[in-house]
Scaffold this motif. Structure first.
Motif, PDB file in Angstrom:
ATOM      1  N   ASP A   1       0.817  -1.211   0.000  1.00  0.00           N
ATOM      2  CA  ASP A   1       0.000   0.000   0.000  1.00  0.00           C
ATOM      3  C   ASP A   1       0.856   1.268   0.000  1.00  0.00           C
ATOM      4  O   ASP A   1       0.476   2.274  -0.586  1.00  0.00           O
ATOM      5  CB  ASP A   1      -0.923   0.010   1.221  1.00  0.00           C
ATOM      6  N   TYR A   2       2.003   1.222   0.680  1.00  0.00           N
ATOM      7  CA  TYR A   2       2.779   2.467   0.751  1.00  0.00           C
ATOM      8  C   TYR A   2       3.354   2.855  -0.607  1.00  0.00           C
ATOM      9  O   TYR A   2       3.592   4.027  -0.856  1.00  0.00           O
ATOM     10  CB  TYR A   2       3.856   2.422   1.840  1.00  0.00           C
TER      11      TYR A   2
ATOM     12  N   LEU B   1       1.647   2.252  -3.399  1.00  0.00           N
ATOM     13  CA  LEU B   1       0.451   2.811  -4.042  1.00  0.00           C
ATOM     14  C   LEU B   1       0.249   4.260  -3.597  1.00  0.00           C
ATOM     15  O   LEU B   1      -0.014   5.151  -4.407  1.00  0.00           O
ATOM     16  CB  LEU B   1      -0.768   1.965  -3.653  1.00  0.00           C
ATOM     17  N   LEU B   2       0.407   4.487  -2.303  1.00  0.00           N
ATOM     18  CA  LEU B   2       0.211   5.843  -1.786  1.00  0.00           C
ATOM     19  C   LEU B   2       1.271   6.793  -2.345  1.00  0.00           C
ATOM     20  O   LEU B   2       0.970   7.945  -2.672  1.00  0.00           O
ATOM     21  CB  LEU B   2       0.258   5.835  -0.256  1.00  0.00           C
TER      22      LEU B   2
ATOM     23  N   ARG C   1       2.637   6.591  -5.204  1.00  0.00           N
ATOM     24  CA  ARG C   1       2.225   6.887  -6.570  1.00  0.00           C
ATOM     25  C   ARG C   1       1.084   7.908  -6.553  1.00  0.00           C
ATOM     26  O   ARG C   1       1.082   8.855  -7.329  1.00  0.00           O
ATOM     27  CB  ARG C   1       1.748   5.586  -7.223  1.00  0.00           C
ATOM     28  N   ALA C   2       0.146   7.716  -5.631  1.00  0.00           N
ATOM     29  CA  ALA C   2      -0.984   8.638  -5.531  1.00  0.00           C
ATOM     30  C   ALA C   2      -0.507  10.036  -5.191  1.00  0.00           C
ATOM     31  O   ALA C   2      -1.017  11.025  -5.713  1.00  0.00           O
ATOM     32  CB  ALA C   2      -1.965   8.138  -4.465  1.00  0.00           C
ATOM     33  N   LYS C   3       0.502  10.128  -4.325  1.00  0.00           N
ATOM     34  CA  LYS C   3       1.007  11.440  -3.925  1.00  0.00           C
ATOM     35  C   LYS C   3       1.689  12.161  -5.079  1.00  0.00           C
ATOM     36  O   LYS C   3       1.993  13.343  -4.973  1.00  0.00           O
ATOM     37  CB  LYS C   3       2.015  11.282  -2.767  1.00  0.00           C
ATOM     38  N   GLY C   4       1.963  11.439  -6.141  1.00  0.00           N
ATOM     39  CA  GLY C   4       2.563  12.074  -7.308  1.00  0.00           C
ATOM     40  C   GLY C   4       4.073  12.152  -7.236  1.00  0.00           C
ATOM     41  O   GLY C   4       4.680  13.001  -7.890  1.00  0.00           O
ATOM     42  N   LEU C   5       4.681  11.262  -6.450  1.00  0.00           N
ATOM     43  CA  LEU C   5       6.138  11.288  -6.365  1.00  0.00           C
ATOM     44  C   LEU C   5       6.740  10.841  -7.691  1.00  0.00           C
ATOM     45  O   LEU C   5       6.105  10.141  -8.472  1.00  0.00           O
ATOM     46  CB  LEU C   5       6.616  10.360  -5.248  1.00  0.00           C
TER      47      LEU C   5
ATOM     48  N   ARG D   1      11.921   8.294  -7.224  1.00  0.00           N
ATOM     49  CA  ARG D   1      11.807   8.248  -5.778  1.00  0.00           C
ATOM     50  C   ARG D   1      10.988   7.035  -5.331  1.00  0.00           C
ATOM     51  O   ARG D   1      11.313   6.402  -4.336  1.00  0.00           O
ATOM     52  CB  ARG D   1      11.168   9.540  -5.255  1.00  0.00           C
TER      53      ARG D   1
ATOM     54  N   THR E   1      13.318   4.943  -2.959  1.00  0.00           N
ATOM     55  CA  THR E   1      13.057   5.175  -1.552  1.00  0.00           C
ATOM     56  C   THR E   1      11.889   4.344  -1.027  1.00  0.00           C
ATOM     57  O   THR E   1      11.881   3.935   0.119  1.00  0.00           O
ATOM     58  CB  THR E   1      12.768   6.662  -1.310  1.00  0.00           C
ATOM     59  N   TYR E   2      10.880   4.132  -1.875  1.00  0.00           N
ATOM     60  CA  TYR E   2       9.721   3.394  -1.390  1.00  0.00           C
ATOM     61  C   TYR E   2       9.825   1.901  -1.669  1.00  0.00           C
ATOM     62  O   TYR E   2       9.578   1.094  -0.772  1.00  0.00           O
ATOM     63  CB  TYR E   2       8.433   3.986  -1.968  1.00  0.00           C
TER      64      TYR E   2
END
Lengths: 325, 686
Positions: A221-222, A224-225, A227-231, A235, A239-240
């Motif tokens: 999920d992190y 996915l998040l 990606r949602a945040k637009g990073l 990165r 980093t993720y």
């Protein structure tokens, strides 16, 4: 703190188990190895060496516990016995000569293949489901190659056919070892082929492991998040995804080290490389038990030390392990 | 299978939990081309070992004058320096190599099983000691140990080699099986067997072992590879009986007879190639098994690149979107900020696509909370991901529009946005709060960093100082001490982590926040605090919320309007208070009856009979029909449309309208259904 002391205990116990195994091994040999040995070295061994030989195989008047204590006593004084094949050179001296070569070659290659393999695994995992997946069968092939066989192929092509690299040895005969340009160049030249053989045949192992961890992590999920945040893709990938995927890979690295190092060491035989892998081969051929014991002791301790380093790196990378549990 | 996958996607689990029924389902992995290649290759090698000597009758040890001849008709793979036939050696050698590999691996796997199962199942001190033992064996370099062991047994026969290899290669398998046993032990069916007093070993062999076949097979196969390689290494070092042909033994002779110097590649290439190919074959088979064990690896097959972030091909003429009348002059809640129009999401998993979201139309007004309720598998989570366009393959939006109204009144269909524009839009105007904050926060990054990087991505001009001020402000907004921005997620409580998630969603001050079961994982007290926080933030910052949950009572308190989903469709939509007072759809009535309200009158909880439908095989007509207590003869025939009912208040307030998809409220049957007495509102066709 509890986790730390557990790890420390683990290392102490493993070292103890390896050393005890080393003590027991010669005593498990069937028949009367001492007489066989004395026959082979007829008249060459001094009385001290004969005594040491008897001690090694447990043929002394002392009971096994006293022998065990004596064994530890010698070990703690750095006395690993005397080699039979190059009598009367102490085992410690032979190890001291071979170890830098092995550490240099196997150590550098293992780290190199881990770094390259992991980096490639990150990319292949990131691009899952694309044409890059076509590399997977190729990589499985690489992981299944026997190290020494690939070494033979490499020698055949690059040394015998192309004459690009020297055939064997650690440096050009006649050169005086030292920190000078011509010697170091020669060392690098001689290390190139063994290094190529070791890196190529061990890289796939890390690549596949990291690729699978990446794919698993990318479903988190992190990610996915992120990606949602637009990073940015970079990165998210590093980093993720990669940073999290690296942790199990690093744990695997520590545990597989013994396996990988064992395989790489055989490669030295093909190249007559002056490391302890080649010494092990010679020791086994000459039934030089003190030398075998010494080599096994040194390899195990080195692998344990490398494990400890990997453990420390893990702690640095994962904040969760830093909490006082 | 497909519905299983769908359920996995919906619930976000990896699908391992519910699988005791398909104990041998992993065999299906053999269908993949890669795995099949491995199987075929392996079968060929086994046939070579079994039948080869029947066809190639040359004695592998027979010396001839034909020395070092390259491959030819007489010697297909050439000859050695003593004129021995390489092909004959290769075929004869395959027997020892494969036999050693398989027998040693079988013995090692038995050891792994005994130790792994015992450690995992017994737990406690036995587990500690057995795990310690296997870790020690793992760390000690096995090959040097094997070399020394076989070196110590000067006349080591094949059996001795096999035993030595198996004794040094069980540790990895034991570790893997222990972990698997530990997780199986906690499953329901094992607990049930324990509770019923079955003996330990019976449980291990009847309940646990059968569920580990996949992992045992994978462990076995990789041990085979290791054993073949180890045998080859030993033979190559001359530590086995080298007069007995094996692939490693051939390499020993090649190396010691200077085959390299003669350039006799045909002598040393084939044996190594065989070893590598057997290894490849086994690894490929293992890959198939791995993908079964870890469904995430399996889904990686489905091409991800094309489906992601790709705008839908069809683009609405902008004037149509602009001129569209959406009841912009609603007196109570202002204009519509997001309009979902006929949205359809399908899962493409090989066969027929499965519709998880079917023709859903909903409107979200500024500052409003729209609650979406439904059982798991109703499509509500798929809807949440589709709205934010975070859906992952195999999910695909196959139709509809997502019209977002900018503050200046212009509208954009989100489905037409391409990758870059979508990335810029998302989080700026619309953000999402995911179900489990534990999983949605990167465990390796400080929470402040995880808020900061969203700012950094969207506001490149913003300085570090301004960003950190914003991070502090956001943490304060959700009630977390700004000092804690340096904390890692694991250092926070579950409720605090969910607050961090909300802070992340608020980072860029969006107009819409989609919340997918944001409180499900929390205890009731924390749930309440989070809900209050969401309501107060909403009043302060005026964002609109799409709140998705299975907990209808929570929605009734929180939402302005409620939409109920069943089998991918909206079956009822109504203002929350009207919905609570009088749910119309029999499914809504059932749902409402299965939850206690957080506050308010007690009532009898009844629940709904039956299970959510299989989306791959929906019943004809109304999909709720098989579970519906009030189904009648037309229900299997007619698929009920979503009917717009006249507002009960009589005004033309759009926010107050009700819709229901049930034939009970279809004018033709209203009289016959026997519900006329409840005062069904007058029907209005859409």
């Amino acid at each position: 703190m509890r986790a730390f002391s557990r790890r420390a205990l683990f290392y102490v116990l493993t070292a103890w188990a390896a050393i005890t195994l080393n003590f027991l091994l010669p005593r498990l040999i069937p028949g009367d190895p001492v007489s066989r040995m004395l026959d082979r070295f007829r008249g060459q061994l001094g009385p001290e060496a004969v005594f040491a030989l008897r001690a090694l195989f447990g043929q002394t008047s002392n009971n096994i516990f006293a022998q065990y204590l004596q064994y530890w006593g010698r070990l703690l004084h750095g006395d690993l016995g005397v080699s039979f094949t190059s009598y009367p050179t102490p085992v410690a001296t032979i190890l001291g000569q071979g170890l830098p070569w092995t550490l240099g070659l196997i150590g550098v290659c293992t780290v190199l293949s881990f770094v390259i393999g992991t980096a490639l695994g990150v990319v292949v995992g990131w691009r899952r489901g694309t044409w890059v997946d076509g590399f997977i069968p190729v990589t499985t092939f690489l992981t299944s190659i026997p190290y020494f066989w690939f070494a033979l192929i490499v020698v055949y092509f690059f040394a015998l056919q192309m004459h690009w690299f020297p055939l064997s040895g650690g440096y050009r005969p006649g050169l005086r070892p030292g920190w000078n340009g011509s010697f170091l160049t020669s060392v690098v030249e001689h290390a190139a082929l063994p290094a190529l053989a070791i890196v190529v045949s061990s890289i796939g192992y890390w690549l596949l492991g990291m690729r699978n961890m990446m794919v698993t992590t990318l479903a988190e999920d992190y990610v996915l998040l992120a990606r949602a945040k637009g990073l940015s893709r970079g990165r998210i990938m590093t980093t993720y995804a990669a940073r999290n995927a690296l942790l199990p890979s690093l744990a695997g690295f520590a545990l597989s080290l013994g396996f990988i190092v064992g395989g790489s060491i055989i490669t030295e035989v093909v190249f007559n490389y002056p490391g302890i892998g080649y010494s092990l081969f010679q020791a086994v051929q000459g039934q030089d038990y003190p030398l075998m014991q010494g080599i096994f002791f040194v390899i195990t301790m080195t692998v344990l030390a490398a494990n400890l380093l990997a453990d420390l790196a893990y702690v640095l990378l994962d904040p969760r392990t830093r909490v006082a549990v | 299978m497909t519905t299983n996958l769908l359920a996995d996607v919906e619930s976000g689990t990896t699908g391992q939990e519910d699988r005791p029924a398909s104990r041998f389902g992993w065999l299906r992995g053999f269908r993949s081309a890669r795995t099949l290649t491995g199987v075929v290759l392996m079968v060929l090698f086994v046939l070579m070992a079994l039948l080869g000597p029947v066809f190639v009758r040359t004695d592998p040890s027979a010396v001839s004058d034909d020395v070092l001849s390259p491959p030819s008709g007489a010697h297909l793979l050439g000859t050695t320096h003593t004129g021995q036939d390489v092909l004959a050696q290769l075929i004869d050698g395959s027997r020892i190599s494969l036999l050693t590999g398989f027998v040693a691996a079988a013995l090692a796997t038995v050891l792994s099983l005994l130790i792994g199962l015992a450690a995992g199942y017994l737990g406690g001190l036995s587990d500690e000691l057995l795990s310690l033992l296997s870790n020690i064996f793992l760390v000690i370099p096995s090959l040097p140990l094997v070399v020394i062991l076989t070196g110590a047994l000067p006349e080591a026969g094949s059996l001795a080699i096999i035993i030595v290899i198996s004794l040094t290669s069980w540790a990895w398998g034991a570790r893997v099986l222990r972990a698997q046993t530990l997780s199986l032990r906690k499953r329901d069916f094992v607990e049930a067997a324990r509770a019923s007093g079955e003996s330990t070993w019976r449980i291990i062999f009847r309940e646990i072992l059968p569920n580990q076949t996949a992992i045992v097979a994978a462990t076995f196969l990789s041990t085979v590879i290791g054993a073949i390689l180890t045998q080859a290494s030993l033979a190559f070092l001359g530590l086995t009986d080298v007069t007995q042909w094996s692939w490693g033994g051939m390499l020993y002779w090649a190396q010691n007879s200077a085959a390299l110097n003669y350039g006799a590649w045909w002598w040393f290439v084939p044996p190594g190639l065989c070893i590598a190919l057997v290894g490849t074959a086994l690894s490929l088979i293992n890959f198939g098994i791995d993908e079964f064990i870890n469904p995430r690896l399996r889904s990686a097959h489905i091409a991800t690149k094309n489906a992601r972030n790709k705008p839908m091909a069809r683009r609405l003429p902008s004037d149509e979107a602009e001129s569209d009348d959406t009841g912009a002059s609603s007196p109570t809640h202002g204009d519509v900020v997001l309009e979902i129009r006929n949205l359809t999401v399908e899962y493409q998993t090989g066969g027929d696509p499965i519709r998880a979201v079917d023709d859903v139309s909903l409107q979200l007004r500024r500052g409003e909370v729209l609650g979406i309720a439904g059982e798991s598998g109703s499509g509500k989570s798929t809807l949440a991901y589709a709205i934010t366009r975070l859906h992952q393959p195999p999910a695909r939006i196959t139709g509809g529009q997502l019209l977002y109204t900018h503050p200046d009144g212009s509208r954009t269909d989100l489905l037409t946005l391409s990758g870059k524009a979508l990335t810029a839009f998302r989080w700026e105007e619309m953000s999402i709060v995911l179900q489990s904050a534990m999983n949605a926060l990167n465990p390796l990054l400080r929470i402040g960093v995880q808020i900061d990087d969203a700012l950094q991505a969207h506001r490149p001009a913003m300085g570090a100082g301004a960003r950190s001020a914003r991070v502090r402000e956001l943490l304060e907004l959700v009630g977390i001490d700004p000092q804690r921005s340096a904390a890692y997620p694991h250092e926070l409580s579950g409720g605090m982590r969910q607050r961090v998630m909300i802070a992340i969603a608020l980072t860029l001050d969006p107009d819409v926040i989609v919340m997918d079961e944001p409180t499900t994982a929390l205890d009731v007290v924390t749930q309440r605090q989070i809900l209050q926080r969401i309501v107060s933030l909403k009043d302060r910052l005026h964002f609109a919320v799409i709140f998705i949950t299975h907990d209808l009572s929570m929605l009734i308190e929180l939402s302005d309007r409620i939409a109920v989903m069943y089998a991918g469709r909206v079956v009822e939509e109504a203002p929350a208070k009207h919905f609570y007072a009088r749910p119309l759809h029999p499914y809504s009535q059932g749902l409402l009856a299965s939850f206690p309200t957080l506050s308010g009158a007690k009532r009898v909880l009844t629940g709904i009979a039956g299970a959510p439908p299989d989306l791959g095989a929906l019943p004809s007509g109304c999909s709720f029909r098989p579970r519906c207590p009030r189904a009648f003869d037309r229900c299997p025939v007619v698929e009920p449309p979503l009917l717009l009912l006249a507002p009960t208040g009589g005004s033309e307030d759009v926010a107050g309208r009700r819709q229901v998809a049930c034939l009970l409220y279809d004018g033709a049957d209203a009289g016959r259904s026997g519900t006329g007495s409840t005062g069904i509102p007058e029907k209005v066709q859409v």
